[in-house]
Design a protein around this motif. Structure first.
Motif, PDB file in Angstrom:
ATOM      1  N   ASP A   1      -3.328  -9.362 -15.354  1.00 35.28           N
ATOM      2  CA  ASP A   1      -2.944 -10.589 -14.678  1.00 35.28           C
ATOM      3  C   ASP A   1      -1.596 -10.499 -13.985  1.00 35.28           C
ATOM      4  OD1 ASP A   1      -5.258 -11.886 -15.270  1.00 35.28           O
ATOM      5  OD2 ASP A   1      -4.486 -12.867 -17.054  1.00 35.28           O
ATOM      6  N   CYS A   2      -1.190  -9.316 -13.589  1.00 34.85           N
ATOM      7  CA  CYS A   2       0.022  -9.173 -12.789  1.00 34.85           C
ATOM      8  C   CYS A   2      -0.174  -7.973 -11.868  1.00 34.85           C
ATOM      9  CB  CYS A   2       1.256  -9.004 -13.666  1.00 34.85           C
ATOM     10  SG  CYS A   2       1.263  -7.493 -14.613  1.00 34.85           S
ATOM     11  N   LEU A   3       0.455  -8.072 -10.725  1.00 35.21           N
ATOM     12  CA  LEU A   3       0.363  -6.980  -9.762  1.00 35.21           C
ATOM     13  C   LEU A   3       1.495  -5.997 -10.024  1.00 35.21           C
ATOM     14  CD1 LEU A   3      -0.316  -9.074  -6.552  1.00 35.21           C
ATOM     15  CD2 LEU A   3      -1.948  -7.630  -7.744  1.00 35.21           C
ATOM     16  N   PRO A   4       1.183  -4.705 -10.096  1.00 37.75           N
ATOM     17  CA  PRO A   4       2.260  -3.723 -10.260  1.00 37.75           C
ATOM     18  C   PRO A   4       3.076  -3.622  -8.973  1.00 37.75           C
ATOM     19  CG  PRO A   4       0.170  -2.616  -9.957  1.00 37.75           C
ATOM     20  CD  PRO A   4      -0.135  -4.073 -10.035  1.00 37.75           C
ATOM     21  N   LYS A   5       4.315  -3.196  -9.111  1.00 37.97           N
ATOM     22  CA  LYS A   5       5.182  -3.043  -7.938  1.00 37.97           C
ATOM     23  C   LYS A   5       4.675  -1.917  -7.043  1.00 37.97           C
ATOM     24  CE  LYS A   5      10.037  -2.780  -6.686  1.00 37.97           C
ATOM     25  NZ  LYS A   5      10.257  -4.094  -6.120  1.00 37.97           N
ATOM     26  N   ARG A   6       4.242  -0.825  -7.644  1.00 38.06           N
ATOM     27  CA  ARG A   6       3.723   0.337  -6.906  1.00 38.06           C
ATOM     28  C   ARG A   6       2.332   0.681  -7.429  1.00 38.06           C
ATOM     29  NH1 ARG A   6       7.696   2.852  -3.970  1.00 38.06           N
ATOM     30  NH2 ARG A   6       9.821   2.302  -4.516  1.00 38.06           N
ATOM     31  N   ILE A   7       1.510   1.196  -6.512  1.00 41.01           N
ATOM     32  CA  ILE A   7       0.163   1.627  -6.891  1.00 41.01           C
ATOM     33  C   ILE A   7      -0.076   3.042  -6.387  1.00 41.01           C
ATOM     34  CG2 ILE A   7      -0.922  -0.640  -7.069  1.00 41.01           C
ATOM     35  CD1 ILE A   7      -1.879  -0.293  -4.167  1.00 41.01           C
ATOM     36  N   GLU A   8      -0.898   3.760  -7.097  1.00 39.06           N
ATOM     37  CA  GLU A   8      -1.348   5.080  -6.688  1.00 39.06           C
ATOM     38  C   GLU A   8      -2.861   4.949  -6.526  1.00 39.06           C
ATOM     39  OE1 GLU A   8      -2.605   8.383  -5.825  1.00 39.06           O
ATOM     40  OE2 GLU A   8      -3.037   8.282  -7.951  1.00 39.06           O
ATOM     41  N   PRO A   9      -3.340   4.627  -5.295  1.00 37.07           N
ATOM     42  CA  PRO A   9      -4.734   4.250  -5.086  1.00 37.07           C
ATOM     43  C   PRO A   9      -5.773   5.266  -5.554  1.00 37.07           C
ATOM     44  CG  PRO A   9      -3.442   3.708  -3.152  1.00 37.07           C
ATOM     45  CD  PRO A   9      -2.562   4.511  -4.055  1.00 37.07           C
ATOM     46  N   VAL A  10      -5.517   6.560  -5.357  1.00 35.69           N
ATOM     47  CA  VAL A  10      -6.510   7.572  -5.740  1.00 35.69           C
ATOM     48  C   VAL A  10      -6.733   7.554  -7.247  1.00 35.69           C
ATOM     49  CG1 VAL A  10      -7.026  10.044  -5.773  1.00 35.69           C
ATOM     50  CG2 VAL A  10      -6.048   9.008  -3.716  1.00 35.69           C
ATOM     51  N   GLY A  11      -5.660   7.591  -8.013  1.00 37.79           N
ATOM     52  CA  GLY A  11      -5.778   7.588  -9.462  1.00 37.79           C
ATOM     53  C   GLY A  11      -6.369   6.296  -9.997  1.00 37.79           C
ATOM     54  N   LEU A  12      -5.973   5.167  -9.423  1.00 33.51           N
ATOM     55  CA  LEU A  12      -6.504   3.881  -9.873  1.00 33.51           C
ATOM     56  C   LEU A  12      -7.992   3.747  -9.560  1.00 33.51           C
ATOM     57  CD1 LEU A  12      -3.553   1.555  -8.815  1.00 33.51           C
ATOM     58  CD2 LEU A  12      -4.219   2.174 -11.149  1.00 33.51           C
ATOM     59  N   ALA A  13      -8.422   4.286  -8.423  1.00 35.30           N
ATOM     60  CA  ALA A  13      -9.848   4.246  -8.082  1.00 35.30           C
ATOM     61  C   ALA A  13     -10.653   5.131  -9.020  1.00 35.30           C
ATOM     62  CB  ALA A  13     -10.063   4.671  -6.628  1.00 35.30           C
ATOM     63  N   ASP A  14     -10.109   6.284  -9.390  1.00 35.04           N
ATOM     64  CA  ASP A  14     -10.822   7.200 -10.286  1.00 35.04           C
ATOM     65  C   ASP A  14     -11.060   6.591 -11.665  1.00 35.04           C
ATOM     66  OD1 ASP A  14     -11.052   9.101  -8.308  1.00 35.04           O
ATOM     67  OD2 ASP A  14      -9.304  10.264  -8.966  1.00 35.04           O
ATOM     68  N   VAL A  15     -10.118   5.746 -12.123  1.00 36.28           N
ATOM     69  CA  VAL A  15     -10.286   5.135 -13.447  1.00 36.28           C
ATOM     70  C   VAL A  15     -10.806   3.708 -13.368  1.00 36.28           C
ATOM     71  CG1 VAL A  15      -8.570   6.589 -14.579  1.00 36.28           C
ATOM     72  CG2 VAL A  15      -7.868   4.418 -13.589  1.00 36.28           C
ATOM     73  N   GLY A  16     -10.933   3.132 -12.167  1.00 39.16           N
ATOM     74  CA  GLY A  16     -11.527   1.812 -11.997  1.00 39.16           C
ATOM     75  C   GLY A  16     -10.674   0.665 -12.506  1.00 39.16           C
ATOM     76  N   ARG A  17      -9.443   0.566 -12.065  1.00 34.38           N
ATOM     77  CA  ARG A  17      -8.534  -0.494 -12.515  1.00 34.38           C
ATOM     78  C   ARG A  17      -8.604  -1.704 -11.592  1.00 34.38           C
ATOM     79  NH1 ARG A  17      -4.545   0.961 -16.333  1.00 34.38           N
ATOM     80  NH2 ARG A  17      -4.294  -1.291 -16.368  1.00 34.38           N
ATOM     81  N   SER A  18      -8.289  -2.863 -12.154  1.00 33.46           N
ATOM     82  CA  SER A  18      -8.258  -4.113 -11.398  1.00 33.46           C
ATOM     83  C   SER A  18      -6.986  -4.879 -11.740  1.00 33.46           C
ATOM     84  CB  SER A  18      -9.470  -4.987 -11.730  1.00 33.46           C
ATOM     85  OG  SER A  18     -10.648  -4.358 -11.319  1.00 33.46           O
ATOM     86  N   PHE A  19      -6.462  -5.571 -10.736  1.00 33.15           N
ATOM     87  CA  PHE A  19      -5.254  -6.363 -10.902  1.00 33.15           C
ATOM     88  C   PHE A  19      -5.427  -7.680 -10.172  1.00 33.15           C
ATOM     89  CE2 PHE A  19      -4.041  -1.880 -10.602  1.00 33.15           C
ATOM     90  CZ  PHE A  19      -3.354  -1.699 -11.792  1.00 33.15           C
ATOM     91  N   CYS A  20      -4.786  -8.721 -10.680  1.00 28.48           N
ATOM     92  CA  CYS A  20      -4.711  -9.971  -9.938  1.00 28.48           C
ATOM     93  C   CYS A  20      -3.340 -10.577 -10.189  1.00 28.48           C
ATOM     94  CB  CYS A  20      -5.822 -10.937 -10.315  1.00 28.48           C
ATOM     95  SG  CYS A  20      -5.704 -11.608 -11.964  1.00 28.48           S
TER      96      CYS A  20
END
Length: 165
Positions: A3-22
């Protein structure tokens, strides 16, 4: 889903593990958008879902909802602009992957360095904002100046018209 947006994202790694943020994004945290706004008050609600689609393409899907106050280019007054955006990005790391993206995906080119989350959201908002925002019609603008035809003055050469006859 966090329930919080991180300041920085690493899209490739987050897509590989299937993370969600709001979470909420303050409009004041979007400096490139600020030039177009009459007020930097308010927040936008964003949901970001990273994952792999059925073709094993890394994706960033989500939504951005809220409203911003633009400057009407006709009357220079405030113009409330509602946002209800759906994001569908294909995460690519090279031009070759960019060319192979199927229809329906916009590219998000990453270099391996983390991206600022608010920058990605701001990019999508900037794409949705009209190039020249104006109210629906001239009657809706509360401008002090109205473009009216000039009053007709007596023609100084009208005396010559009498000499002609």
């Amino acid at each position: 889903m966090l329930d919080c947006l991180p300041k920085r994202i690493e899209p490739v790694g987050l897509a590989d593990v299937g993370r969600s943020f709001c979470g909420e994004v303050p409009v004041s945290e979007m400096p490139r958008l600020a030039q177009m706004l009459s007020s930097q008050e308010g927040t936008l609600n964003a949901q970001l879902d990273f994952g792999l689609d059925e073709r094993r393409i890394r994706t960033l899907k989500g939504s951005i909802k809220g409203s911003i106050e633009l400057v009407c280019q006709r009357c220079l007054g405030a113009l409330r602009f509602p946002l209800d955006l759906n994001i569908c990005l294909g995460i690519v790391t090279s031009d070759a992957e960019f060319d192979q993206l199927p229809e329906g995906y916009e590219p998000l080119l990453v270099s391996g360095e983390p991206l600022l989350t608010f920058d990605v959201i701001e990019d999508e908002v900037l794409l949705a904002v009209p190039a020249i925002p104006t109210h629906e019609g001239p009657a809706r603008c509360d401008a002090g100046y109205r473009n009216e035809p000039l009053a007709e003055h007596d023609n100084p050469f009208s005396v010559l018209e009498k000499l002609k006859s």
